[in-house]
Design an enzyme around this catalytic site. Structure first.
Site, PDB file in Angstrom:
ATOM      1  N   GLY A  78      -4.919  15.901 -14.232  1.00 58.53           N
ATOM      2  CA  GLY A  78      -5.307  16.537 -12.965  1.00 58.53           C
ATOM      3  C   GLY A  78      -5.323  15.546 -11.811  1.00 58.53           C
ATOM      4  NE  ARG A 142      -4.196  19.410 -16.880  1.00 57.86           N
ATOM      5  CZ  ARG A 142      -5.198  18.568 -16.619  1.00 57.86           C
ATOM      6  NH1 ARG A 142      -5.394  17.527 -17.408  1.00 57.86           N
ATOM      7  NH2 ARG A 142      -5.980  18.763 -15.585  1.00 57.86           N
ATOM      8  CG  ASP A 172     -11.470  11.842 -21.446  1.00 62.76           C
ATOM      9  OD1 ASP A 172     -10.635  12.476 -20.775  1.00 62.76           O
ATOM     10  OD2 ASP A 172     -12.397  12.398 -22.052  1.00 62.76           O
ATOM     11  CG  ASP A 173      -8.040  13.902 -23.620  1.00 60.24           C
ATOM     12  OD1 ASP A 173      -8.661  13.409 -24.577  1.00 60.24           O
ATOM     13  OD2 ASP A 173      -8.290  15.030 -23.168  1.00 60.24           O
ATOM     14  CE  LYS A 199      -6.733  11.741 -13.864  1.00 58.32           C
ATOM     15  NZ  LYS A 199      -6.040  12.908 -14.380  1.00 58.32           N
ATOM     16  CB  THR A 200     -11.004  12.197 -14.343  1.00 57.60           C
ATOM     17  OG1 THR A 200     -11.398  13.567 -14.330  1.00 57.60           O
ATOM     18  CG2 THR A 200     -12.144  11.379 -14.928  1.00 57.60           C
ATOM     19  CB  ILE A 201     -12.320  14.966  -9.589  1.00 56.90           C
ATOM     20  CG1 ILE A 201     -11.948  16.140 -10.506  1.00 56.90           C
ATOM     21  CG2 ILE A 201     -11.220  14.668  -8.607  1.00 56.90           C
ATOM     22  CD1 ILE A 201     -11.983  17.495  -9.812  1.00 56.90           C
ATOM     23  CG  ASP A 202     -13.349  16.228 -14.706  1.00 61.47           C
ATOM     24  OD1 ASP A 202     -13.216  16.852 -13.644  1.00 61.47           O
ATOM     25  OD2 ASP A 202     -12.674  16.453 -15.721  1.00 61.47           O
ATOM     26  CE1 TYR A 240     -23.784  39.236   1.150  1.00 59.44           C
ATOM     27  CE2 TYR A 240     -23.320  37.612   2.862  1.00 59.44           C
ATOM     28  CZ  TYR A 240     -23.191  38.900   2.350  1.00 59.44           C
ATOM     29  OH  TYR A 240     -22.470  39.827   3.034  1.00 59.44           O
ATOM     30  CG  MET A 247     -12.625  21.938 -11.434  1.00 58.25           C
ATOM     31  SD  MET A 247     -11.148  21.145 -10.827  1.00 58.25           S
ATOM     32  CE  MET A 247      -9.996  22.461 -11.147  1.00 58.25           C
ATOM     33  NE  ARG A 249     -10.499  17.892 -18.363  1.00 59.86           N
ATOM     34  CZ  ARG A 249      -9.503  18.725 -18.567  1.00 59.86           C
ATOM     35  NH1 ARG A 249      -9.659  19.794 -19.304  1.00 59.86           N
ATOM     36  NH2 ARG A 249      -8.324  18.495 -18.030  1.00 59.86           N
ATOM     37  CD  GLU A 308     -14.103  22.980 -14.878  1.00 54.87           C
ATOM     38  OE1 GLU A 308     -13.527  23.934 -14.336  1.00 54.87           O
ATOM     39  OE2 GLU A 308     -13.518  21.919 -15.130  1.00 54.87           O
ATOM     40  CD  GLU A 422     -11.465  25.155  -3.689  1.00 53.34           C
ATOM     41  OE1 GLU A 422     -11.551  24.442  -4.706  1.00 53.34           O
ATOM     42  OE2 GLU A 422     -11.583  26.368  -3.699  1.00 53.34           O
ATOM     43  N   GLY A 423     -10.828  20.083  -3.741  1.00 56.25           N
ATOM     44  CA  GLY A 423     -11.256  18.699  -3.536  1.00 56.25           C
ATOM     45  C   GLY A 423     -10.374  17.672  -4.215  1.00 56.25           C
TER      46      GLY A 423
HETATM   47  P1  FBP Z   1      -8.384  15.471 -15.640  1.00 52.67           P
HETATM   48  O1  FBP Z   1      -9.358  15.449 -16.758  1.00 52.67           O
HETATM   49  O2  FBP Z   1      -6.977  15.436 -16.069  1.00 52.67           O
HETATM   50  O3  FBP Z   1      -8.689  14.426 -14.613  1.00 52.67           O
HETATM   51  O4  FBP Z   1      -8.530  16.869 -14.887  1.00 52.67           O
HETATM   52  C1  FBP Z   1      -9.628  17.205 -14.147  1.00 52.67           C
HETATM   53  C2  FBP Z   1      -9.697  18.674 -13.847  1.00 52.67           C
HETATM   54  O5  FBP Z   1      -9.692  18.843 -12.449  1.00 52.67           O
HETATM   55  C3  FBP Z   1     -10.905  19.346 -14.472  1.00 52.67           C
HETATM   56  O6  FBP Z   1     -12.053  19.190 -13.658  1.00 52.67           O
HETATM   57  C4  FBP Z   1     -10.430  20.757 -14.631  1.00 52.67           C
HETATM   58  O7  FBP Z   1     -11.128  21.433 -15.661  1.00 52.67           O
HETATM   59  C5  FBP Z   1      -8.994  20.594 -14.976  1.00 52.67           C
HETATM   60  O8  FBP Z   1      -8.575  19.399 -14.371  1.00 52.67           O
HETATM   61  C6  FBP Z   1      -8.121  21.732 -14.501  1.00 52.67           C
HETATM   62  O9  FBP Z   1      -6.847  21.588 -15.039  1.00 52.67           O
HETATM   63  P2  FBP Z   1      -5.501  22.036 -14.324  1.00 52.67           P
HETATM   64  O10 FBP Z   1      -5.207  21.037 -13.271  1.00 52.67           O
HETATM   65  O11 FBP Z   1      -4.490  21.928 -15.418  1.00 52.67           O
HETATM   66  O12 FBP Z   1      -5.697  23.392 -13.796  1.00 52.67           O
END
Ligand code: FBP
Length: 547
Positions: A78, A142, A172-173, A199-202, A240, A247, A249, A308, A422-423
């Site tokens: 991602g 991926r 990580d993967d 790398k990963t926004i997570d 509301y 997001m 994971r 998520e 979005e981010g």
């Molecule tokens: P990575 O683990 O590859 O960095 O992906 C992060 C992520 O944005 C997760 O937060 C999200 O669940 C997933 O990618 C969404 O996957 P895709 O980009 O295939 O829709």
């Protein structure tokens, strides 16, 4: 390509480097390392790259100098803000080592490496992408790099282009796969080094020596801006409840950081749900109680943040998903042949009794989402599960019951949001722009140091960039054995939110106040120019972890 005014101004930004990387360097070895768990099993799988020492760089001489390096780079998984700066840092690093060095980008992720799709990244191309978000310079994908045939096929193009080092920018993967590739190339004496970048926004790829993955800072700032805007709107119309899925994971780092930044009415942390062994009904009850108490005080509005990955952390759901993963991996062909309308029953018939009951009790939509295709690493695609709707529906039902019992007097109007895409491609914050550039430049220094199976590591990140420590961490050090696709595999251990960590404790101390009143914070957009306290702040997660 036409550019916005900000893009033009941003192109001129010169990312900051740790002082140690501004001249010549020497690699200093630290202690030999061990994997975080399952040492014997990991050692056996990585006989050539297990136990390597940590490395850090020290200044040595005025300038970097060496033979020309031909380097390949892959963006994997991602998108995360700052990927382009890793590549520009790497480019500048190898050019500084020798102006004859060349950088090749493999297109659309690891797939481009296997299929020999690449482009040379020259100075004009790199200059177009400095300090920009996205991964579009070469694209990402991926494809899982895990088979010997893929490694051999990739090696053909490396040999053809004279590439002796490959940098894999991934989560990580992907870094796990980078380690497997490094081990394989070392074992066959291929003469190719493999270096990973976190790398990963997570935010779930971190440990003592990798303090944060890049992209987390920018992504959480973008989400916090939008949550803040929603909270202003919410506090203006006062009508509301916004259920906002974020997001991230499995890990709740993004939800937690956004909660610390914005002080919502309620925020679920999946890791806490698991630790307290909570059921879905209990979570729903907690939210409904907060809503009822607020209604009693005349407030029928608020925000609820939902990570998520929540579903996977509710113990009964976790057991169900684990069995489903194995079932769908083992019976993939048979399941694919089952007509659409029969798939739910097929799953119920093949699951153990307890899990079949849980599965059968789920609303049709959620049950279907759980049985959809896994990603190439065998993970449930949690971003496709509409937990925000599931929860608000259940909360609505619970509130009706409470109303009938005379325990709720308000009006419940839910709205739903999912913030993720979005981010992920926002222009990197100053922090990510600097951090990524340093990670890439540092990767060039690791290549020059001749090592393989290392992850680029830049740390002490709450200090000014000039004081950051740069070096390398053996990837095997972060590994343990986990069940994937029905088999035990070596993987980098995911860093989940620690309930004894300071970020969570800070949240836990304040949340009762947030639930009772209106404590919203409106962080506003990322600022790239201006006073340092506005432009250069790291995440609160990082700050609290360091304090
Ligand atoms: P990575 O683990 O590859 O960095 O992906 C992060 C992520 O944005 C997760 O937060 C999200 O669940 C997933 O990618 C969404 O996957 P895709 O980009 O295939 O829709």
């Amino acid at each position: 390509m036409k550019k916005s005014a900000l893009q033009k101004a941003r192109a001129a930004y010169q990312p900051k480097l740790p002082a140690v990387l501004t001249g010549g360097v020497k690699a200093v070895e630290g202690r030999p390392t061990q994997s975080v768990a399952d040492q014997a099993a990991i050692k056996e799988l990585f006989p050539n790259t297990y136990g390597l020492p940590e490395l850090h760089f020290e200044k040595a001489g005025d300038t970097l100098a060496g033979k020309p390096l031909n380097v390949g780079v892959i963006l994997s998984g991602g998108q995360a803000p700052g990927g382009h700066n890793v590549i520009s840092g790497l480019f500048d690093g190898i050019k500084k080592i020798n102006p004859e060095s060349r950088l090749y980008g493999f297109l659309m992720g690891p797939g481009g490496f296997v299929d020999h799709k690449y482009m040379e990244l020259t100075a004009p191309i790199i200059d177009e992408y400095r300090n920009t978000g996205g991964f579009d310079i070469i694209g990402s994908g991926r494809t899982k790099l895990e088979k010997k045939e893929q490694f051999d096929k990739g090696l053909e193009i490396l040999k053809e282009l004279g590439i002796t080092a490959l940098v894999i920018i991934g989560g990580d993967d992907s870094n796990t796969n980078a380690a497997v590739l490094a081990e394989y190339y070392k074992a066959i004496n291929a003469g190719v080094q493999v270096i990973g970048c976190p790398k990963t926004i997570d935010g779930d790829l971190k440990n003592d020596l990798i303090e944060t993955s890049f992209g987390f800072d920018t992504a959480t700032k973008v989400y916090s801006e939008v949550i803040g805007n929603i909270q202003r709107d919410c506090n203006s119309s006062k009508k509301y409840y916004h259920f906002i899925k974020l997001m991230g994971r499995s890990a709740s780092h993004i939800a937690l950081e956004c909660a610390l930044q914005t002080q919502p009415t309620f925020c679920i942390i999946s890791e806490e749900v698991e630790a307290k062994n909570m059921t879905l009904a209990q979570i729903v009850d907690e939210i409904a109680t907060v809503i009822a108490d607020r209604a009693a005080a005349g407030m029928n509005f608020g925000t609820v943040l939902i990570p998520e990955g929540l579903i996977e952390f509710i113990p009964a759901m976790k057991a169900l998903i684990a069995e489903l993963n194995d079932l769908l991996a083992k019976n993939a062909e048979e399941f694919a042949a089952v007509p659409h309308h029969g798939q739910r029953q097929y799953i119920i018939d093949h699951l153990s009794k307890d899990n079949a009951e849980v599965y059968a009790s789920l609303p049709e939509g959620v049950a279907r989402q759980l049985s959809l295709d896994r990603d190439p690493h065998g993970n449930v695609q949690v971003s496709l599960i509409e937990t925000e709707k599931l929860l608000s529906e259940m909360v609505g039902k619970r509130l009706k019951e409470m109303k009938a019992e005379g325990k709720y007097v308000g009006k419940f109007s839910p709205m739903h949001h999912f913030f993720g895409y979005e981010g992920r491609c926002a222009d990197p914050s100053n922090f990510d722009a600097d951090y990524c550039y340093a990670l890439g430049f540092n990767a060039a220094c690791l290549i020059e140091a001749g090592v393989t199976g290392y992850m680029s590591s830049v740390r002490d990140l709450t200090k000014p960039a000039s004081e950051w420590i740069a070096g390398g961490i053996p990837v095997t050090m972060m590994m343990n054995m986990e069940r994937r696709h029905g088999e035990m595999k070596p993987v980098i251990q995911k860093a989940l939110v620690r309930l004894d960590g300071r970020p969570f404790r800070m949240f836990a101390e304040q949340r009762a106040e947030w639930a009772k009143g209106v404590c919203f914070i409106y962080p506003g957009p990322i600022q790239y120019f201006g006073p340092s306290e506005v432009c250069d702040q790291p995440t609160l997660t990082l700050r609290y972890e360091h304090e």
